[in-house]
Design a protein around this motif. Structure first.
Motif, PDB file in Angstrom:
ATOM      1  N   PHE A   1      21.136   9.391   4.519  1.00  0.00           N
ATOM      2  CA  PHE A   1      21.400  10.618   5.273  1.00  0.00           C
ATOM      3  C   PHE A   1      22.020  10.335   6.638  1.00  0.00           C
ATOM      4  CE2 PHE A   1      18.260  11.917   2.182  1.00  0.00           C
ATOM      5  CZ  PHE A   1      18.652  13.200   1.831  1.00  0.00           C
ATOM      6  N   GLY A   2      22.130   9.081   6.992  1.00  0.00           N
ATOM      7  CA  GLY A   2      22.724   8.728   8.280  1.00  0.00           C
ATOM      8  C   GLY A   2      21.919   9.286   9.432  1.00  0.00           C
ATOM      9  N   ALA A   3      22.624   9.889  10.431  1.00  0.00           N
ATOM     10  CA  ALA A   3      21.968  10.411  11.633  1.00  0.00           C
ATOM     11  C   ALA A   3      21.209  11.706  11.358  1.00  0.00           C
ATOM     12  CB  ALA A   3      23.000  10.642  12.726  1.00  0.00           C
ATOM     13  N   ASP A   4      21.323  12.260  10.155  1.00  0.00           N
ATOM     14  CA  ASP A   4      20.630  13.508   9.827  1.00  0.00           C
ATOM     15  C   ASP A   4      19.172  13.301   9.464  1.00  0.00           C
ATOM     16  OD1 ASP A   4      22.739  15.322  10.234  1.00  0.00           O
ATOM     17  OD2 ASP A   4      23.627  14.784   8.297  1.00  0.00           O
ATOM     18  N   LEU A   5      18.736  12.057   9.330  1.00  0.00           N
ATOM     19  CA  LEU A   5      17.325  11.786   9.005  1.00  0.00           C
ATOM     20  C   LEU A   5      16.827  10.639   9.883  1.00  0.00           C
ATOM     21  CD1 LEU A   5      15.669  11.656   5.500  1.00  0.00           C
ATOM     22  CD2 LEU A   5      15.152   9.904   7.204  1.00  0.00           C
ATOM     23  N   VAL A   6      15.707  10.881  10.555  1.00  0.00           N
ATOM     24  CA  VAL A   6      15.111   9.876  11.441  1.00  0.00           C
ATOM     25  C   VAL A   6      13.681   9.611  10.997  1.00  0.00           C
ATOM     26  CG1 VAL A   6      14.464   9.292  13.804  1.00  0.00           C
ATOM     27  CG2 VAL A   6      16.536  10.639  13.376  1.00  0.00           C
ATOM     28  N   VAL A   7      13.389   8.358  10.649  1.00  0.00           N
ATOM     29  CA  VAL A   7      12.024   7.977  10.281  1.00  0.00           C
ATOM     30  C   VAL A   7      11.228   7.775  11.567  1.00  0.00           C
ATOM     31  CG1 VAL A   7      10.567   6.236   9.190  1.00  0.00           C
ATOM     32  CG2 VAL A   7      12.722   6.912   8.122  1.00  0.00           C
ATOM     33  N   LEU A   8      10.073   8.423  11.664  1.00  0.00           N
ATOM     34  CA  LEU A   8       9.256   8.385  12.873  1.00  0.00           C
ATOM     35  C   LEU A   8       8.049   7.448  12.757  1.00  0.00           C
ATOM     36  CD1 LEU A   8       9.373  12.233  13.544  1.00  0.00           C
ATOM     37  CD2 LEU A   8      10.773  10.456  14.633  1.00  0.00           C
TER      38      LEU A   8
ATOM     39  N   PRO B   1       0.816  -1.224   0.000  1.00  0.00           N
ATOM     40  CA  PRO B   1       0.000   0.000   0.000  1.00  0.00           C
ATOM     41  C   PRO B   1       0.844   1.265   0.000  1.00  0.00           C
ATOM     42  CG  PRO B   1       0.191  -0.829   2.234  1.00  0.00           C
ATOM     43  CD  PRO B   1       0.940  -1.818   1.353  1.00  0.00           C
ATOM     44  N   VAL B   2       0.228   2.366  -0.394  1.00  0.00           N
ATOM     45  CA  VAL B   2       0.840   3.679  -0.246  1.00  0.00           C
ATOM     46  C   VAL B   2       0.756   4.071   1.227  1.00  0.00           C
ATOM     47  CG1 VAL B   2       0.693   6.121  -0.857  1.00  0.00           C
ATOM     48  CG2 VAL B   2       0.236   4.374  -2.586  1.00  0.00           C
ATOM     49  N   GLN B   3       1.886   4.518   1.791  1.00  0.00           N
ATOM     50  CA  GLN B   3       1.924   4.889   3.200  1.00  0.00           C
ATOM     51  C   GLN B   3       2.406   6.332   3.353  1.00  0.00           C
ATOM     52  OE1 GLN B   3       3.175   1.524   5.986  1.00  0.00           O
ATOM     53  NE2 GLN B   3       4.395   1.047   4.174  1.00  0.00           N
ATOM     54  N   THR B   4       1.904   6.990   4.385  1.00  0.00           N
ATOM     55  CA  THR B   4       2.395   8.323   4.724  1.00  0.00           C
ATOM     56  C   THR B   4       3.558   8.154   5.691  1.00  0.00           C
ATOM     57  OG1 THR B   4       0.230   9.345   4.430  1.00  0.00           O
ATOM     58  CG2 THR B   4       1.834  10.548   5.755  1.00  0.00           C
ATOM     59  N   ILE B   5       4.743   8.550   5.239  1.00  0.00           N
ATOM     60  CA  ILE B   5       5.972   8.339   6.010  1.00  0.00           C
ATOM     61  C   ILE B   5       6.412   9.672   6.598  1.00  0.00           C
ATOM     62  CG2 ILE B   5       8.377   7.567   5.890  1.00  0.00           C
ATOM     63  CD1 ILE B   5       7.394   5.930   3.353  1.00  0.00           C
ATOM     64  N   LEU B   6       6.456   9.733   7.916  1.00  0.00           N
ATOM     65  CA  LEU B   6       6.860  10.935   8.642  1.00  0.00           C
ATOM     66  C   LEU B   6       8.325  10.812   9.045  1.00  0.00           C
ATOM     67  CD1 LEU B   6       6.227  13.603  10.245  1.00  0.00           C
ATOM     68  CD2 LEU B   6       5.564  12.106  12.160  1.00  0.00           C
ATOM     69  N   PHE B   7       9.107  11.852   8.763  1.00  0.00           N
ATOM     70  CA  PHE B   7      10.515  11.811   9.161  1.00  0.00           C
ATOM     71  C   PHE B   7      11.014  13.204   9.542  1.00  0.00           C
ATOM     72  CE2 PHE B   7      10.205  12.117   4.574  1.00  0.00           C
ATOM     73  CZ  PHE B   7      11.105  13.124   4.216  1.00  0.00           C
ATOM     74  N   TRP B   8      12.050  13.214  10.365  1.00  0.00           N
ATOM     75  CA  TRP B   8      12.704  14.442  10.821  1.00  0.00           C
ATOM     76  C   TRP B   8      14.065  14.550  10.168  1.00  0.00           C
ATOM     77  CZ3 TRP B   8      17.393  14.717  13.424  1.00  0.00           C
ATOM     78  CH2 TRP B   8      17.745  15.949  14.001  1.00  0.00           C
ATOM     79  N   VAL B   9      14.456  15.780   9.787  1.00  0.00           N
ATOM     80  CA  VAL B   9      15.760  16.019   9.176  1.00  0.00           C
ATOM     81  C   VAL B   9      16.474  17.106   9.967  1.00  0.00           C
ATOM     82  CG1 VAL B   9      16.995  16.616   7.056  1.00  0.00           C
ATOM     83  CG2 VAL B   9      14.808  15.423   6.919  1.00  0.00           C
ATOM     84  N   SER B  10      17.757  16.904  10.211  1.00  0.00           N
ATOM     85  CA  SER B  10      18.554  17.834  11.014  1.00  0.00           C
ATOM     86  C   SER B  10      18.729  19.180  10.325  1.00  0.00           C
ATOM     87  CB  SER B  10      19.927  17.226  11.300  1.00  0.00           C
ATOM     88  OG  SER B  10      20.690  17.193  10.099  1.00  0.00           O
ATOM     89  N   ASP B  11      19.202  20.161  11.101  1.00  0.00           N
ATOM     90  CA  ASP B  11      19.476  21.494  10.532  1.00  0.00           C
ATOM     91  C   ASP B  11      20.490  21.411   9.394  1.00  0.00           C
ATOM     92  OD1 ASP B  11      17.773  23.055  12.116  1.00  0.00           O
ATOM     93  OD2 ASP B  11      19.184  23.052  13.785  1.00  0.00           O
TER      94      ASP B  11
ATOM     95  N   LEU C   1      14.130  15.535  19.598  1.00  0.00           N
ATOM     96  CA  LEU C   1      14.675  15.985  18.306  1.00  0.00           C
ATOM     97  C   LEU C   1      14.773  17.507  18.300  1.00  0.00           C
ATOM     98  CD1 LEU C   1      12.602  13.630  15.971  1.00  0.00           C
ATOM     99  CD2 LEU C   1      14.970  13.322  16.692  1.00  0.00           C
ATOM    100  N   GLU C   2      15.971  18.027  18.418  1.00  0.00           N
ATOM    101  CA  GLU C   2      16.175  19.463  18.500  1.00  0.00           C
ATOM    102  C   GLU C   2      16.416  20.078  17.117  1.00  0.00           C
ATOM    103  OE1 GLU C   2      19.322  20.270  21.200  1.00  0.00           O
ATOM    104  OE2 GLU C   2      18.322  19.348  22.928  1.00  0.00           O
ATOM    105  N   GLY C   3      15.795  21.244  16.883  1.00  0.00           N
ATOM    106  CA  GLY C   3      15.978  21.939  15.611  1.00  0.00           C
ATOM    107  C   GLY C   3      15.437  21.122  14.450  1.00  0.00           C
ATOM    108  N   GLY C   4      16.050  21.287  13.285  1.00  0.00           N
ATOM    109  CA  GLY C   4      15.661  20.518  12.115  1.00  0.00           C
ATOM    110  C   GLY C   4      14.270  20.842  11.608  1.00  0.00           C
ATOM    111  N   ALA C   5      13.705  19.898  10.860  1.00  0.00           N
ATOM    112  CA  ALA C   5      12.377  20.083  10.263  1.00  0.00           C
ATOM    113  C   ALA C   5      11.700  18.739  10.093  1.00  0.00           C
ATOM    114  CB  ALA C   5      12.502  20.792   8.913  1.00  0.00           C
ATOM    115  N   PHE C   6      10.356  18.777  10.029  1.00  0.00           N
ATOM    116  CA  PHE C   6       9.565  17.560   9.868  1.00  0.00           C
ATOM    117  C   PHE C   6       8.966  17.521   8.458  1.00  0.00           C
ATOM    118  CE2 PHE C   6       9.647  18.332  14.399  1.00  0.00           C
ATOM    119  CZ  PHE C   6       9.839  17.060  14.939  1.00  0.00           C
ATOM    120  N   PHE C   7       9.021  16.346   7.846  1.00  0.00           N
ATOM    121  CA  PHE C   7       8.500  16.144   6.490  1.00  0.00           C
ATOM    122  C   PHE C   7       7.664  14.873   6.432  1.00  0.00           C
ATOM    123  CE2 PHE C   7      12.518  18.385   6.110  1.00  0.00           C
ATOM    124  CZ  PHE C   7      12.268  19.364   5.163  1.00  0.00           C
TER     125      PHE C   7
END
Length: 356
Positions: A327-334, A261-271, A304-310
């Motif tokens: 992206f290594g530690a710069d991107l975290v899948v939530l 299925p198509v899923q909505t994937i939420l992730f955070w990316v560092s500054d 999760l400090e700073g960064g942005a949510f996508f």
């Protein structure tokens, strides 16, 4: 361009009539002759006769972009055969330039320059058919292009002639047999019969998207693993039902899965990486959360400090997980948990490789 085929047919008829130098056509003459020719083309009952108003609109249209026809309106004294002493004044229409045609227009200098750059751009795809013909056309039009403005990255291992062979097979609707190898068994020659539909580029590598002849399943093959292509003219080509490009709208890369299925994937990316992700989206559906939604997510994930949510809306596949982990530690899948688990699993595999 014309809104429909009927309009285009009318323009062609009018173009022919307006170019006649020894005929004097009034608006009514143009209407009558257009209807007569439409009747010859379409047959009785298969066309709706055009009105004077339609002809007026057609003339106005071909005087504008892209045709820019110069149509002159001039007086003409029509002498009646029954009464040669009496002339009837009429208003007639024709092209001011007797050599003009909306389908044989001269190319402007800037249009020649654009065409020259387009030809040079196509020339970077080695192996495509008719490139010699394009070069002859450029020479015939005296189009000069001394420097390259747009440059594509190429995979130097790719068989460039293969791209042309597959291009022809798809355009001419030929069933093919491909001989290929895998990275796991590079010396083993495998083969399969395919109905080719699409050539797709992803991450500096070209892929053939095709259906297996026996099952109809959509498959993809990297061109750098195809050894040769054999055309099978005796086999029936089956058209793909629908728009194959639509199937790629929900994925990253080329790996298609009908059962996912198509899923909505939420992730955070560092500054450090958020501007890069913001300006080069991971998927076309990507959204950057701001304002109230961002505040809500910051309360939910205070660690999760700073960064942005996508978010992105797509189907999980190998290319997606590889892109997210790149992206290594710069991107975290939530979320969702399944995608998060796949990312964690890949990270653990990388960790194990580095800690043997």
């Amino acid at each position: 361009m014309p809104a429909n085929k009927n309009a285009e047919t009318r323009y062609k008829i009018l173009d022919k009539l307006l170019a006649r130098r020894y005929a004097n056509y009034t608006m009514e003459d143009l209407r009558r002759l257009v209807n007569e020719e439409l009747f010859e083309i379409k047959g009785k009952g298969k066309f709706k006769p055009v009105s004077i108003r339609s002809i007026q609109y057609d003339l106005k249209y071909i005087q504008g972009e892209p045709f820019m026809a110069d149509i002159e309106k001039y007086p003409f004294n029509d002498v009646s055969q029954n009464n040669p002493d009496k002339a009837v004044k009429k208003t007639c229409y024709r092209y001011r330039d007797r050599s003009f045609s909306i389908y044989q227009q001269k190319m402007k200098d800037d249009e020649k320059q654009i065409l020259g750059e387009a030809m040079k751009l196509l020339g970077q795809f080695d192996g495509l058919p008719n490139l010699e013909g394009l070069e002859k056309l450029r020479a015939g039009l005296n189009i000069k292009s001394d420097r390259q403005i747009i440059s594509f990255s190429k995979n130097p291992l790719e068989n460039s002639n293969l791209l042309g062979e597959l291009f022809i097979a798809i355009s001419e609707k030929q069933v093919i047999e491909i001989h290929y190898h895998t990275f796991a068994a590079p010396d083993e020659d495998r083969h399969t019969v395919l109905i080719p539909y699409l050539l797709r580029e992803y991450n500096r590598r070209w892929y053939l998207i095709a259906a297996a002849e026996d099952t109809g399943k959509i498959l993809n093959f990297a061109l750098d693993r195809i050894n040769r292509v054999v055309s099978l003219p005796g086999h029936r080509y089956v058209e793909y039902k629908g728009d194959l490009n639509e199937r790629f709208e929900d994925i990253v890369g080329v790996s298609l899965y009908d059962d996912r299925p198509v899923q909505t994937i939420l992730f955070w990316v560092s500054d450090r990486s958020k501007d890069y992700v913001d300006t080069k989206p991971i998927h076309e559906s990507q959204k950057h959360y701001r304002n109230e939604k961002e505040a809500e997510l910051r309360r939910q994930y205070p660690m999760l400090e700073g960064g942005a949510f996508f978010t992105i809306d797509c189907i999980e596949n190998y290319e997606l997980i590889r892109e997210l982990t790149s992206f290594g530690a710069d991107l975290v899948v939530l979320s969702p948990e399944e995608v998060r688990h796949s990312v964690i699993q890949r990270i653990e595999e990388i960790y194990q490789v580095y800690h043997v």
